[in-house]
Design a protein around this motif. Structure first.
Motif, PDB file in Angstrom:
ATOM      1  N   HIS A  78      16.900   7.918  54.581  1.00  0.00           N
ATOM      2  CA  HIS A  78      16.009   7.297  55.572  1.00  0.00           C
ATOM      3  C   HIS A  78      14.642   8.003  55.576  1.00  0.00           C
ATOM      4  CE1 HIS A  78      14.706   4.964  58.879  1.00  0.00           C
ATOM      5  NE2 HIS A  78      15.134   5.699  59.867  1.00  0.00           N
TER       6      HIS A  78
ATOM      7  N   GLN B 177      13.374   7.467  44.612  1.00  0.00           N
ATOM      8  CA  GLN B 177      13.504   6.198  45.341  1.00  0.00           C
ATOM      9  C   GLN B 177      14.880   6.112  45.993  1.00  0.00           C
ATOM     10  OE1 GLN B 177      12.307   3.979  41.842  1.00  0.00           O
ATOM     11  NE2 GLN B 177      10.457   3.236  42.869  1.00  0.00           N
ATOM     12  N   GLU B 178      15.885   6.516  45.227  1.00  0.00           N
ATOM     13  CA  GLU B 178      17.239   6.570  45.786  1.00  0.00           C
ATOM     14  C   GLU B 178      17.299   7.511  46.979  1.00  0.00           C
ATOM     15  OE1 GLU B 178      19.849   6.664  41.913  1.00  0.00           O
ATOM     16  OE2 GLU B 178      20.794   7.761  43.550  1.00  0.00           O
TER      17      GLU B 178
ATOM     18  N   ASN C  48      13.115  13.659  57.252  1.00  0.00           N
ATOM     19  CA  ASN C  48      13.927  12.927  56.282  1.00  0.00           C
ATOM     20  C   ASN C  48      13.251  12.817  54.922  1.00  0.00           C
ATOM     21  OD1 ASN C  48      15.980  12.627  58.072  1.00  0.00           O
ATOM     22  ND2 ASN C  48      15.450  10.543  58.691  1.00  0.00           N
TER      23      ASN C  48
ATOM     24  N   ARG D 117      14.511  15.841  53.259  1.00  0.00           N
ATOM     25  CA  ARG D 117      15.891  15.600  52.817  1.00  0.00           C
ATOM     26  C   ARG D 117      15.928  14.704  51.569  1.00  0.00           C
ATOM     27  NH1 ARG D 117      18.569  14.149  58.752  1.00  0.00           N
ATOM     28  NH2 ARG D 117      18.154  16.173  59.710  1.00  0.00           N
TER      29      ARG D 117
ATOM     30  N   ILE E 119       6.233   9.133  47.246  1.00  0.00           N
ATOM     31  CA  ILE E 119       7.194   9.249  46.143  1.00  0.00           C
ATOM     32  C   ILE E 119       6.487   9.710  44.869  1.00  0.00           C
ATOM     33  CG2 ILE E 119       8.640   7.870  44.578  1.00  0.00           C
ATOM     34  CD1 ILE E 119       9.619   6.306  47.024  1.00  0.00           C
TER      35      ILE E 119
ATOM     36  N   LEU F  54      11.833   6.786  54.941  1.00  0.00           N
ATOM     37  CA  LEU F  54      10.700   5.909  55.225  1.00  0.00           C
ATOM     38  C   LEU F  54      11.027   5.043  56.430  1.00  0.00           C
ATOM     39  CD1 LEU F  54      10.773   2.731  53.036  1.00  0.00           C
ATOM     40  CD2 LEU F  54      12.434   4.547  52.665  1.00  0.00           C
TER      41      LEU F  54
ATOM     42  N   PHE G 186      14.906   8.521  49.009  1.00  0.00           N
ATOM     43  CA  PHE G 186      14.223   7.990  50.198  1.00  0.00           C
ATOM     44  C   PHE G 186      15.087   6.936  50.882  1.00  0.00           C
ATOM     45  CE2 PHE G 186       9.818   9.473  50.894  1.00  0.00           C
ATOM     46  CZ  PHE G 186       9.781  10.446  49.922  1.00  0.00           C
ATOM     47  N   TRP G 187      15.814   6.162  50.094  1.00  0.00           N
ATOM     48  CA  TRP G 187      16.696   5.137  50.681  1.00  0.00           C
ATOM     49  C   TRP G 187      17.898   5.792  51.365  1.00  0.00           C
ATOM     50  CZ3 TRP G 187      19.557   0.739  47.494  1.00  0.00           C
ATOM     51  CH2 TRP G 187      19.956  -0.269  48.399  1.00  0.00           C
ATOM     52  N   GLU G 188      18.550   6.700  50.639  1.00  0.00           N
ATOM     53  CA  GLU G 188      19.762   7.343  51.168  1.00  0.00           C
ATOM     54  C   GLU G 188      19.476   8.136  52.444  1.00  0.00           C
ATOM     55  OE1 GLU G 188      22.918   7.256  50.237  1.00  0.00           O
ATOM     56  OE2 GLU G 188      22.568   5.910  48.519  1.00  0.00           O
TER      57      GLU G 188
ATOM     58  N   MET H   1      16.341   2.486  39.878  1.00  0.00           N
ATOM     59  CA  MET H   1      15.606   3.322  40.812  1.00  0.00           C
ATOM     60  C   MET H   1      15.522   4.750  40.304  1.00  0.00           C
ATOM     61  SD  MET H   1      16.473   2.403  44.725  1.00  0.00           S
ATOM     62  CE  MET H   1      16.419   0.722  45.331  1.00  0.00           C
TER      63      MET H   1
ATOM     64  N   THR I 223       4.923   5.403  51.656  1.00  0.00           N
ATOM     65  CA  THR I 223       6.044   5.768  50.793  1.00  0.00           C
ATOM     66  C   THR I 223       5.723   5.768  49.295  1.00  0.00           C
ATOM     67  OG1 THR I 223       7.439   4.823  52.510  1.00  0.00           O
ATOM     68  CG2 THR I 223       8.498   5.333  50.419  1.00  0.00           C
ATOM     69  N   PRO I 224       5.047   4.737  48.772  1.00  0.00           N
ATOM     70  CA  PRO I 224       4.764   4.786  47.332  1.00  0.00           C
ATOM     71  C   PRO I 224       3.982   6.045  46.932  1.00  0.00           C
ATOM     72  CG  PRO I 224       4.430   2.570  48.159  1.00  0.00           C
ATOM     73  CD  PRO I 224       4.639   3.446  49.358  1.00  0.00           C
TER      74      PRO I 224
END
Lengths: 159, 789
Positions: free
Chosen positions: A95, A88-89, A141, A144, A107, A97, A91-93, A84, A103-104
């Motif tokens: 939240h 990408q990390e 977020n 963030r 990013i 999305l 957005f996951w960490e 990743m 999102t794509p």
């Protein structure tokens, strides 16, 4: 029909396209790269952002034939298979999305932003992503997530 | 088996979502990503007129174009019924005129589809749609609900004289009239809740495939409620058995209500796939979504609030004209009635209330539920009127709120407007927390100081309550609400031989993170590893019936169904453990993923061992069936009533009318939070949609019924730069309604926010004598309010 050769995510593709074919339709319909999305018809939403020769573009506003000889990176090719990108990390960490549809593009636009400005303020992140709409997160977020990625990318490799 | 002994509860933890890895790497599977062999593409011919008779349609030029497979009109599809009206609500005059798959004879809004072109690819289909020649006889149009009911207004439907769909009321008219007539203070204000376009980033569409060998349809759809769509399309539109249709919602790119409803494209793609023997895809583009998929809100109200000089509210009387659009959408009548009028008192004890609502057809897009659905309209109205009342009597708006709050000891509280009692609430701590965060104590001094320097600060308070998980079915059935079904949810849990747990649910996550939240609940209930719990949803073939995800109901109803299935699994596991451990069932306790004999923790069987034993079934207790496999149907005894306080601070530039949102503070109470990360995300997103209504968005039609805000160039969905930093906090008041104590968080942000910002803007403008301003507070509107334009 015109024949084009485009390097997409590092791999060359040669295809026949109608001259009017939009890059986003070429990617989605002919190359089956459906991670790039279409959310509007007026170049407002940014769901279709990809990188063309290293710069972010809205792929709904570029013709496929304009990309002959060019390099295109989509969300599928942002990080090597199985890994990743820091964004990408992030957005996951964080939240960053909910439904994931914007999102794509978000990013890919953020990746270009961090390329140009590796350490943006929150305000610069918000303005830097003005070309991308998200209806779910309220952007808090996403800011963030981009900050997380900027901080992570600032750490020299190996640390 | 120490792993389960030491496992920590996962409920309540802000774990990141399991949904995300595929979505952030471009591996999501949304509707338009679906490609089937032989699939054809639809482009629609849509009416450019808001109101017209169709005099002729000539498809010959289009049909002759290479790559065009077929062109159909509404006349071809008279063998299927119009779309269903599922919630006619009390007072509907049996005149719900719903759209047909394609319009026949007449169009009632711009974008009404009159013909469908089907071609080998989407470019060809679009080209050919331009070659369909349609002649119209234009009719006068009306777009404003109050004008539409006036004598002489254009008439949309023969069955709806004066364009009236319904007249509905709640409360006590005589009591409200008396309260207003005898009040020390009465404030009257026209309150407009403008029309909004939900704008999920993914537009809508359907892909239909018909299998002639079995007579079965499969439809992939952008849907918040695939089981309901299966029921409506089969039983009402096609007249075929339910089991002849399989509905699948893949990843859904946001809904906000717009994807609850049964749309004509679901029907015409099905019809055409059967006719042509090939799969058919339709995906609307954004301008089609704006013209034809449902809009939200669009109320014109006259509101009157009555009270005493010392701040007690004594009465509220409201008359509302609710715009329904050119046809009746699936649950159009339920939103401006039950979900609006019955909660109009908000968080206040108001002894005399009356609400009258007229639902009206106009030549505009259909109006139905949009995030919050009725409750934002109610909370905007009451919160604006409370601020107006406070200003009128010269009392601090926070103090007026405090004086009229329903008190904690008064729950369950019956507001006498036809709901079951509010379940639980404690409104003042949330208000206090928000006031403290914003620094209310010295705000007024700062505001006065700023005004001396020509800077106009304003502070707005919103104390809201809302309704989640509308229930129970018996109440819905008995109270003449007109909803055509109950509103329970179901869930199945299977513990496989390997100990892996598969949960199927009728809920339909489309951004809410339900896979993560539900898995947290199940992992704790069964004491298994979170990663061993799989949540499956979206396919009517593989999931039990569910009414779908909307109305902030999926945890409080769907999640509780899952919890109850887990309870049944545990009950069976206990019985089996007793047999295996040669103990009395009453002595078996199930904790941390294992069933053990009370007082002898070493005598235990883990859920994995029990699943294996139940699955191989070599030695089961007398009468026990194999496998750990349980289904629950959960019909809650009441709705839940989340609440909170939002406070915003704005600065208005008197030179330009620009509103700068300086701070936004939200203290929400949705009961216990299963995943605080997800709850906060829901609140953020909801708030920005409410801020957008206050400051930016509005669907605008001209008098001819042309949608002027027809694309994202003209309709101001906020960007990151237009959205504020949001400060969140919460209180926790569990609901006694369900065993998880949860209330719902999906819409609270939107329900609490629009009036919060408007109250701040109007507070900032008070030195200019401004008492009320309609939304959105655009620079032009604010400037005119200041300068008397």
């Amino acid at each position: 029909m015109a024949t084009i050769t485009v390097t997409v995510n590092g791999k060359p593709h040669t295809n026949d396209v109608e001259p009017r074919t939009l890059l986003v339709h070429y990617l989605r319909e002919q190359l089956n790269l459906t991670g790039t999305h279409i959310g509007c018809d007026t170049s407002q939403c940014g769901a279709c952002v990809v990188h063309l020769n290293g710069q972010s573009v809205k792929s709904c506003t570029v013709l496929a034939i304009q990309c002959h000889g060019a390099e295109v990176t989509t969300i599928e090719g942002l990080a090597p298979q199985g890994q990743m990108h820091a964004l990408q990390e992030g957005f996951w960490e964080k939240h960053g999305l909910q439904c994931g549809f914007c999102t794509p593009g978000m990013i890919m636009a953020a990746a270009d932003l961090l390329e140009r400005n590796p350490n943006p303020t929150d305000d610069e992140i918000r303005h830097g992503l003005e070309g991308n709409l998200c209806r779910c997160t309220g952007y808090e977020n996403i800011v963030r997530a981009v900050r997380y990625a900027a901080e992570k990318m600032a750490v020299p490799a190996g640390d | 088996m120490t792993a389960t002994e030491t496992r920590e509860r996962i409920v309540g933890r802000a774990i990141k979502r399991r949904e995300d890895p595929k979505l952030i790497t471009g591996q999501g599977n949304y509707l338009d990503d679906i490609k089937l062999p032989g699939m054809l593409h639809v482009a629609l011919v849509r009416s450019p007129y808001a109101h017209a008779n169709i005099t002729s349609i000539d498809v010959s030029r289009a049909l002759a174009m290479p790559g065009v497979v077929a062109v159909f009109t509404g006349a071809d599809m008279m063998d299927i019924n119009p779309m269903p009206a599922a919630w006619q609500a009390g007072g509907v005059k049996n005149n719900a005129v719903t759209p047909r798959a394609l319009a026949v004879g007449k169009v009632t809004l711009v974008g009404d589809p009159v013909a469908m072109v089907i071609a080998e690819d989407r470019y060809t289909a679009r080209d050919a749609a331009d070659a369909v020649d349609v002649e119209y006889e234009p009719l006068d149009a009306v777009v404003d609900a109050r004008k539409a009911v006036e004598p002489g207004a254009p008439q949309l439907h023969a069955t709806a004289p004066n364009n009236v769909v319904f007249e509905w009321e709640c409360g006590d008219q005589a009591a409200a009239d008396t309260a207003l007539a005898s009040a020390e203070v009465v404030v009257k204000e026209p309150i407009i809740n403008q029309r909004l376009i939900p704008t999920p980033m993914e537009t809508r569409g359907s892909v239909a495939r018909y299998d002639a060998a079995t007579g079965e349809f499969t439809v992939w759809m952008t849907s918040q409620a695939p089981h309901v769509h299966r029921l409506l399309l089969t039983a009402f539109v096609f007249g075929i058995p339910e089991h002849k249709l399989r509905c699948i919602a893949p990843n859904v790119g946001g809904g906000f209500g717009q994807k609850i409803f049964c749309y004509n494209d679901m029907a015409f793609t099905m019809w055409a796939s059967r006719k042509l023997g090939r799969p058919v895809k339709f995906v609307e583009d954004r301008s089609e979504n704006y013209k034809y998929s449902t809009h939200g809100r669009d109320h014109i109200s006259e509101a009157e609030i009555a009270g005493t000089r010392d701040g007690k509210i004594t009465g509220l009387r409201v008359k509302t004209w609710a715009n329904i659009g050119g046809y009746f959408s699936t649950i159009a009548a339920g939103i401006p009635t039950t979900l609006y009028g019955r909660i109009i008192n908000g968080v206040y004890k108001i002894p005399a209330v009356h609400v009258h609502v007229t639902g009206v057809y106009t030549n505009t897009a259909m109006v139905d539920a949009y995030r919050g659905a009725g409750r934002p309209e109610a909370s905007y109205l009451i919160e604006r009127m409370v601020d107006r009342f406070a200003a009128e009597i010269g009392m601090d708006p926070a103090e007026v709120r405090r004086k009229n709050f329903i008190q904690p000891h008064e729950f369950p509280y019956n507001n006498q407007l036809g709901l079951l009692p509010f379940d639980s609430g404690n409104y003042e701590p949330a208000l206090n927390k928000a006031l403290e965060t914003v620094g209310y104590g010295d705000f007024r001094a700062k505001q006065a100081e700023a005004r001396k320097q020509g800077r106009y600060l304003g502070l707005g308070i919103s104390t809201y309550v809302e309704i989640c998980g509308v229930a129970p079915s018996a109440w819905i059935g008995a109270n003449g609400q007109g909803w055509g079904a109950g509103l329970w949810e179901s869930a199945n849990i299977r513990v496989h031989l390997t100990g892996k747990v598969v949960v199927t649910t009728g809920s339909l996550p489309h951004g809410q993170g339900l896979e993560t939240t539900f898995a947290q609940v199940v992992a704790d209930e069964l004491g298994v590893n979170y990663d061993d719990v799989e949540i499956q949803w979206g396919d009517t073939l593989g999931t039990p019936f569910g009414y779908g995800t909307y109305g902030s109901r999926s945890l409080a109803v769907g999640g509780v169904a899952i919890k109850r299935s887990a309870d049944k699994i545990k009950a069976k596991a206990r019985k089996l453990a007793a047999h295996m451990l040669e103990a009395n069932e009453l002595d078996i306790v199930f904790e941390n993923g294992k069933a053990s004999v009370k007082g002898s923790p070493d005598k235990a069987k883990t859920i994995g061992e029990l699943a294996l034993a139940a699955s191989v079934a070599y030695d089961l207790p007398e009468g026990m069936e194999p496998f750990l496999d349980e289904t629950s149907y959960y019909d809650p005894p009441n709705c839940t009533f989340p609440f909170g306080t939002h406070i915003s601070v704005v600065e208005v530039d008197p030179e330009t009318g620009h509103v700068d949102l300086l701070r936004y503070i939200a203290v929400d109470d949705c009961g216990p939070q299963i995943n605080p990360l997800i709850v906060e995300g829901q609140i953020h997103g909801g708030i920005v949609q409410g801020i957008a209504q206050a400051l930016y968005e509005g669907a605008v039609y001209n008098d001819d019924g042309q949608l002027l805000s027809g694309t994202l160039m003209d309709y101001a969905v906020p960007t990151a730069a237009m959205s504020p930093h949001i400060e969140t906090d919460h209180t926790v008041t569990p609901s006694p309604v369900n065993p998880l104590g949860v209330k719902g968080a999906g819409e609270a942000g939107t329900i609490g926010s629009a009036q919060c910002v408007m109250n701040a803007v109007i507070d900032a403008l008070s030195p200019f004598g401004v008492k009320h301003l309609q939304m959105p507070a655009t620079p032009e509107r604010v400037w005119n309010a200041i300068h008397g334009g």
